[in-house]
Design a protein around this motif. Sequence first.
Motif, mmCIF file in Angstrom:
data_model
loop_
_atom_site.group_PDB
_atom_site.id
_atom_site.type_symbol
_atom_site.label_atom_id
_atom_site.label_comp_id
_atom_site.label_asym_id
_atom_site.label_seq_id
_atom_site.Cartn_x
_atom_site.Cartn_y
_atom_site.Cartn_z
ATOM 1 N N PRO A 146 0.809 -1.216 0.000
ATOM 2 C CA PRO A 146 0.000 0.000 0.000
ATOM 3 C C PRO A 146 0.845 1.270 0.000
ATOM 4 C CG PRO A 146 -0.245 -1.216 2.073
ATOM 5 C CD PRO A 146 0.481 -2.099 1.141
ATOM 6 N N LEU A 147 2.115 1.172 0.377
ATOM 7 C CA LEU A 147 2.994 2.336 0.291
ATOM 8 C C LEU A 147 3.107 2.848 -1.146
ATOM 9 C CD1 LEU A 147 5.914 1.138 2.609
ATOM 10 C CD2 LEU A 147 4.166 2.846 3.163
ATOM 11 N N ASP A 148 2.928 1.946 -2.115
ATOM 12 C CA ASP A 148 3.054 2.340 -3.526
ATOM 13 C C ASP A 148 1.949 3.296 -3.961
ATOM 14 O OD1 ASP A 148 5.177 0.621 -3.552
ATOM 15 O OD2 ASP A 148 4.373 -0.733 -5.076
ATOM 16 N N LEU A 149 0.841 3.305 -3.225
ATOM 17 C CA LEU A 149 -0.272 4.179 -3.610
ATOM 18 C C LEU A 149 0.098 5.652 -3.465
ATOM 19 C CD1 LEU A 149 -3.214 2.198 -1.966
ATOM 20 C CD2 LEU A 149 -2.593 2.262 -4.388
ATOM 21 N N ALA A 150 1.151 5.938 -2.700
ATOM 22 C CA ALA A 150 1.606 7.318 -2.519
ATOM 23 C C ALA A 150 2.743 7.676 -3.470
ATOM 24 C CB ALA A 150 2.044 7.543 -1.078
ATOM 25 N N THR A 151 3.039 6.787 -4.435
ATOM 26 C CA THR A 151 4.108 7.037 -5.397
ATOM 27 C C THR A 151 3.517 7.360 -6.768
ATOM 28 O OG1 THR A 151 4.316 4.766 -6.248
ATOM 29 C CG2 THR A 151 5.460 5.279 -4.175
ATOM 30 N N THR A 152 4.396 7.581 -7.732
ATOM 31 C CA THR A 152 3.981 7.840 -9.116
ATOM 32 C C THR A 152 3.939 6.567 -9.952
ATOM 33 O OG1 THR A 152 6.289 8.350 -9.665
ATOM 34 C CG2 THR A 152 4.858 10.206 -9.077
ATOM 35 N N MET A 153 3.879 5.402 -9.296
ATOM 36 C CA MET A 153 3.947 4.137 -10.024
ATOM 37 C C MET A 153 2.685 3.849 -10.818
ATOM 38 S SD MET A 153 6.230 2.002 -10.642
ATOM 39 C CE MET A 153 6.441 0.438 -11.471
ATOM 40 N N SER A 182 8.025 -10.831 7.539
ATOM 41 C CA SER A 182 6.894 -9.909 7.547
ATOM 42 C C SER A 182 7.477 -8.533 7.261
ATOM 43 C CB SER A 182 6.183 -9.944 8.905
ATOM 44 O OG SER A 182 5.104 -9.034 8.930
ATOM 45 N N ALA A 183 7.369 -8.077 6.017
ATOM 46 C CA ALA A 183 8.146 -6.902 5.617
ATOM 47 C C ALA A 183 7.465 -6.119 4.507
ATOM 48 C CB ALA A 183 9.538 -7.343 5.147
ATOM 49 N N ALA A 184 7.824 -4.845 4.440
ATOM 50 C CA ALA A 184 7.593 -4.010 3.258
ATOM 51 C C ALA A 184 8.978 -3.751 2.684
ATOM 52 C CB ALA A 184 6.888 -2.716 3.635
ATOM 53 N N ARG A 185 9.342 -4.529 1.687
ATOM 54 C CA ARG A 185 10.728 -4.561 1.212
ATOM 55 C C ARG A 185 10.905 -3.616 0.026
ATOM 56 N NH1 ARG A 185 12.392 -10.477 0.821
ATOM 57 N NH2 ARG A 185 12.505 -10.260 3.071
ATOM 58 N N PRO A 186 11.803 -2.644 0.138
ATOM 59 C CA PRO A 186 11.982 -1.681 -0.952
ATOM 60 C C PRO A 186 12.761 -2.262 -2.116
ATOM 61 C CG PRO A 186 13.534 -1.222 0.809
ATOM 62 C CD PRO A 186 12.662 -2.346 1.292
ATOM 63 N N ASP A 191 8.844 4.522 -12.926
ATOM 64 C CA ASP A 191 7.416 4.764 -13.038
ATOM 65 C C ASP A 191 7.026 4.886 -14.509
ATOM 66 O OD1 ASP A 191 8.005 7.343 -13.930
ATOM 67 O OD2 ASP A 191 7.290 8.339 -12.115
ATOM 68 N N PRO A 192 5.739 5.022 -14.815
ATOM 69 C CA PRO A 192 5.320 5.065 -16.224
ATOM 70 C C PRO A 192 5.954 6.189 -17.037
ATOM 71 C CG PRO A 192 3.432 4.603 -14.827
ATOM 72 C CD PRO A 192 4.566 4.939 -13.909
ATOM 73 N N GLU A 193 6.443 7.218 -16.373
ATOM 74 C CA GLU A 193 7.119 8.317 -17.073
ATOM 75 C C GLU A 193 8.616 8.089 -17.198
ATOM 76 O OE1 GLU A 193 5.358 10.754 -18.443
ATOM 77 O OE2 GLU A 193 3.567 9.726 -17.694
ATOM 78 N N GLY A 194 9.098 6.948 -16.692
ATOM 79 C CA GLY A 194 10.513 6.628 -16.791
ATOM 80 C C GLY A 194 11.372 7.168 -15.668
ATOM 81 N N HIS A 195 10.749 7.707 -14.616
ATOM 82 C CA HIS A 195 11.508 8.239 -13.497
ATOM 83 C C HIS A 195 11.921 7.122 -12.549
ATOM 84 C CE1 HIS A 195 8.868 11.902 -14.499
ATOM 85 N NE2 HIS A 195 10.093 12.151 -14.950
ATOM 86 N N ASP A 196 13.125 7.237 -12.006
ATOM 87 C CA ASP A 196 13.595 6.282 -11.009
ATOM 88 C C ASP A 196 12.903 6.555 -9.679
ATOM 89 O OD1 ASP A 196 15.439 4.950 -12.688
ATOM 90 O OD2 ASP A 196 16.893 6.563 -12.393
ATOM 91 N N ILE A 197 12.258 5.536 -9.129
ATOM 92 C CA ILE A 197 11.592 5.671 -7.847
ATOM 93 C C ILE A 197 11.858 4.417 -7.018
ATOM 94 C CG2 ILE A 197 9.753 7.146 -8.762
ATOM 95 C CD1 ILE A 197 7.882 4.696 -8.629
ATOM 96 N N THR A 198 11.453 4.464 -5.761
ATOM 97 C CA THR A 198 11.504 3.297 -4.890
ATOM 98 C C THR A 198 10.081 2.833 -4.619
ATOM 99 O OG1 THR A 198 13.553 4.004 -3.827
ATOM 100 C CG2 THR A 198 12.189 2.421 -2.624
ATOM 101 N N ILE A 199 9.846 1.561 -4.868
ATOM 102 C CA ILE A 199 8.564 0.964 -4.520
ATOM 103 C C ILE A 199 8.805 -0.088 -3.439
ATOM 104 C CG2 ILE A 199 7.515 1.443 -6.759
ATOM 105 C CD1 ILE A 199 8.015 -1.469 -7.531
ATOM 106 N N HIS A 200 7.730 -0.660 -2.910
ATOM 107 C CA HIS A 200 7.849 -1.647 -1.854
ATOM 108 C C HIS A 200 6.993 -2.866 -2.178
ATOM 109 C CE1 HIS A 200 9.278 1.948 0.252
ATOM 110 N NE2 HIS A 200 9.857 1.129 1.113
#
Length: 209
Positions: A146-153, A182-186, A191-200
């Motif tokens: 659910p952390l990904d919902l706050a990203t540009t992914m 039990s983890a949220a592993r980065p 992202d769809p625009e080609g930007h480097d991001i961190t997801i979990h």
Amino acid sequence: MTDHHVWFEAPAWEERYGGADRIFSGNVNPQLVTEVEGLEPGSALDAGCGEGGDVFWLAARGWRVTGADFSRVVLEKNEAWAAELGEDIATRTEWVHADLRSWQPPRGQYDLVTSHFVHPTEPEPFRRLASAVAPGGQLLIVLHSPLDLATTMGRPDLPDAFWTAEEIADCLDLTGWEVITSAARPRPAKDPEGHDITIHDTVFRARRS
């Protein structure tokens, strides 16, 4: 993918998988490697197997693997790809048409039950997968966090379909189980625009006694 239909209904996936080429990389999911590489091979279920990358990786390491998915098209492709990989892989793999929203896999059957990026909105699918784990076996569930919902992914705006590892644990009866991960592993992503991001990735792994 922002359409509820694309995420949850088989016809849209039949259309996506219907092209000549793979739509995903065909590579094994990295969290499966991290969590499973050191385990003794046995019988495995990959629930929501898609194009079979995890199934083929496990089979190449000696596992007998059942890949289950609700797309008949992709299962037919997987069977053909398994044959191309050789008799050893083909004889270690089988393919089952199943909608995980309602399918009950054989209870107590598998030394490993794994599911990657299948996002139910209710807990019952997790419970049914747990019931398929044999004594001494392991359950591995990996989801987009659910952390990904706050990203540009560009994840779908469906918060009920995103689970933390703690939420998965809370909906299971873990009496007689040992939680291993039990983890949220980065991990890095574009992202769809080609930007480097961190997801979990939500990663939940437990062993049944």
